[in-house]
Design a protein around this motif. Sequence first.
Motif, short mmCIF file in Angstrom:
data_model
loop_
_atom_site.label_atom_id
_atom_site.label_comp_id
_atom_site.label_asym_id
_atom_site.label_seq_id
_atom_site.Cartn_x
_atom_site.Cartn_y
_atom_site.Cartn_z
N ALA A 1 13.64 -3.65 -13.95
CA ALA A 1 13.96 -2.33 -14.49
C ALA A 1 12.71 -1.61 -14.97
O ALA A 1 12.54 -0.40 -14.76
CB ALA A 1 14.97 -2.47 -15.62
N LYS A 2 11.81 -2.36 -15.60
CA LYS A 2 10.60 -1.76 -16.15
C LYS A 2 9.75 -1.15 -15.03
O LYS A 2 9.23 -0.04 -15.15
CB LYS A 2 9.83 -2.86 -16.89
N VAL A 3 9.64 -1.88 -13.93
CA VAL A 3 8.85 -1.41 -12.78
C VAL A 3 9.50 -0.16 -12.18
O VAL A 3 8.84 0.84 -11.89
CB VAL A 3 8.73 -2.53 -11.71
N ALA A 4 10.83 -0.20 -12.03
CA ALA A 4 11.53 0.94 -11.44
C ALA A 4 11.36 2.18 -12.31
O ALA A 4 11.15 3.29 -11.81
CB ALA A 4 13.01 0.60 -11.25
N THR B 1 8.14 -2.78 -2.77
CA THR B 1 6.85 -3.20 -3.32
C THR B 1 6.06 -1.98 -3.77
O THR B 1 6.46 -0.84 -3.50
CB THR B 1 6.01 -3.93 -2.25
N ASP B 2 4.91 -2.23 -4.40
CA ASP B 2 4.03 -1.12 -4.77
C ASP B 2 3.63 -0.31 -3.54
O ASP B 2 3.55 0.92 -3.58
CB ASP B 2 2.77 -1.64 -5.47
N ASP B 3 3.36 -1.02 -2.43
CA ASP B 3 2.98 -0.31 -1.20
C ASP B 3 4.11 0.58 -0.70
O ASP B 3 3.88 1.71 -0.25
CB ASP B 3 2.61 -1.32 -0.10
N ASP B 4 5.34 0.06 -0.74
CA ASP B 4 6.49 0.88 -0.32
C ASP B 4 6.58 2.13 -1.18
O ASP B 4 6.80 3.24 -0.68
CB ASP B 4 7.80 0.10 -0.46
N PHE B 5 6.40 1.93 -2.47
CA PHE B 5 6.50 3.09 -3.37
C PHE B 5 5.38 4.10 -3.09
O PHE B 5 5.61 5.31 -3.09
CB PHE B 5 6.47 2.64 -4.83
N ASP B 6 4.17 3.59 -2.82
CA ASP B 6 3.07 4.50 -2.47
C ASP B 6 3.42 5.31 -1.22
O ASP B 6 3.06 6.49 -1.11
CB ASP B 6 1.77 3.73 -2.23
N ASP B 7 4.12 4.68 -0.27
CA ASP B 7 4.55 5.40 0.93
C ASP B 7 5.48 6.56 0.55
O ASP B 7 5.46 7.62 1.17
CB ASP B 7 5.29 4.46 1.89
#
Length: 433
Positions: free
Chosen positions: A348-351, A307-313
């Motif tokens: 893919a776009k998000v990644a 998720t966005d939160d995971d990525f922020d981590d």
Amino acid sequence: MRTYFLRSFGCQMNDHDAERIRALLEDDGLKRVESVDDADVLVYNTCTVRRSADDRLAGHLGEAARVKALDPRRLVVVAGCLPQVEREALFERFPFVDVALGPQHLRELPAALAAGRQRGYFDGEGALSGELPAHRERPFQAWVQIIAGCTNACAYCIVPTARGPERSRAPEAVLAEVLALVADGVLEVTLLGQNVNAFGNDLRGPGRPTFAGLLGSLDAIEGLRRVRFTTSHPRDLSDELVEAIASLPTVCEHIHLPAQSGSDRILAAMGRGYTRDWYLGRVQALRAAVPDIAVTTDLMVGFPGETDDDFDDTLRLVEAAGFDAAFTFVYSARPGTVAATMPEPVAAKVALERVGRLVAATQAQSLRRRSATVGSTVEVLVEGESRHGGQTRGRNRQNVTVNFAGAAKPGELVPVQVTGATSTTLRGRAATP
Ligand code: SAH
Ligand code: SF4
Ligand code: F3S
């Protein structure tokens, strides 16, 4: 004289296998050529860690198909990790391939060539390829494989399928190889394994060897100046190893410690066996014991469910760890792995958007870390001429490329004063010792 063309892809383990392929073929009387058109034997030493690697190979095999059509007596060999994973399916996809053999079976290469166009997958004895001869790129540097395969089961990873379970070489065999290399003029060795920290875990008997112990015995070798190693798994980074890096003069101040993610949720789903706090604690322990250590890493975005939160981590982990360099990857599903069947794929776009932000963050950090060394004097092992006209190029103990003004021959260790930095390199001038 028969000729061969060799193209190799993938990690340092594969590069080292390419050195063995060269030695095996040249001992067999073949001569290397730089063009497929001049070659009797074409060898592709493959990687299959991400889908992009497979796609790139398919592009390169087009050239093999072309010259094979011109002269069907040519032999096309696919070695490395892909054939071990695909086996017979490889011949269906690429009908012009004659011989396929995985990294455990390199020893079979001469026999496979002698057998000629009997298409098939070769899997003979499965000898530890650590014992095979290798053709070194430079006389003063050498790779030494200490452990083959991987017994971890990171959910995304195809490497255990490609290279089998962990098998450590006997410490005496490693020691004997390094002694012989040093007698032959080698100053720097890089110890290789998917997880060097697991060295010895699979060996039985009393007094089981450890990686730190191995470093200690290599450090005692007269004439050996630098010992590097890769890759370290954060879960298995022991205090004993931190202490070894700190106290052994030959062991270089650099560790490649792939974090993969900064999110505990994702780390658990990946099966990495550590948390973000554990990872940062290990980095802290390394920095406390070895203040000038360079910490480099691998990071992945887009693992299923991220998720966005995971990525922020992950971004926060980068901030907290202060990496000297990072390889950043977009997750790629590998058929047969656990992660390939996980729900919630990331678009893919998000990644791509995430990896762009991650690259920017890690590059800014690399530049800060490199710039902090401007003004200091570093030891450089000269590798050759710099691409910047008239300059000399080598690497410091932190494994950073240094371009400097001043003449020196490959294989010389010279002090260099650092005068400038980019995110990937340093520049300087030869200092008077
Ligand atoms: N043994 C090493 C890694 C070997 S693969 C370790 O455990 O750290 C090198 C890097 O490729 C990994 O660190 C990981 O970041 C990346 N990688 C592996 N499998 C991947 C996949 N399926 N998709 C994207 N990146 C991958
Ligand atoms: Fe792959 Fe994990 Fe083994 Fe590294 S430790 S090779 S990422 S399974
Ligand atoms: Fe690739 Fe095999 Fe190395 S899959 S990363 S060449 S172990």
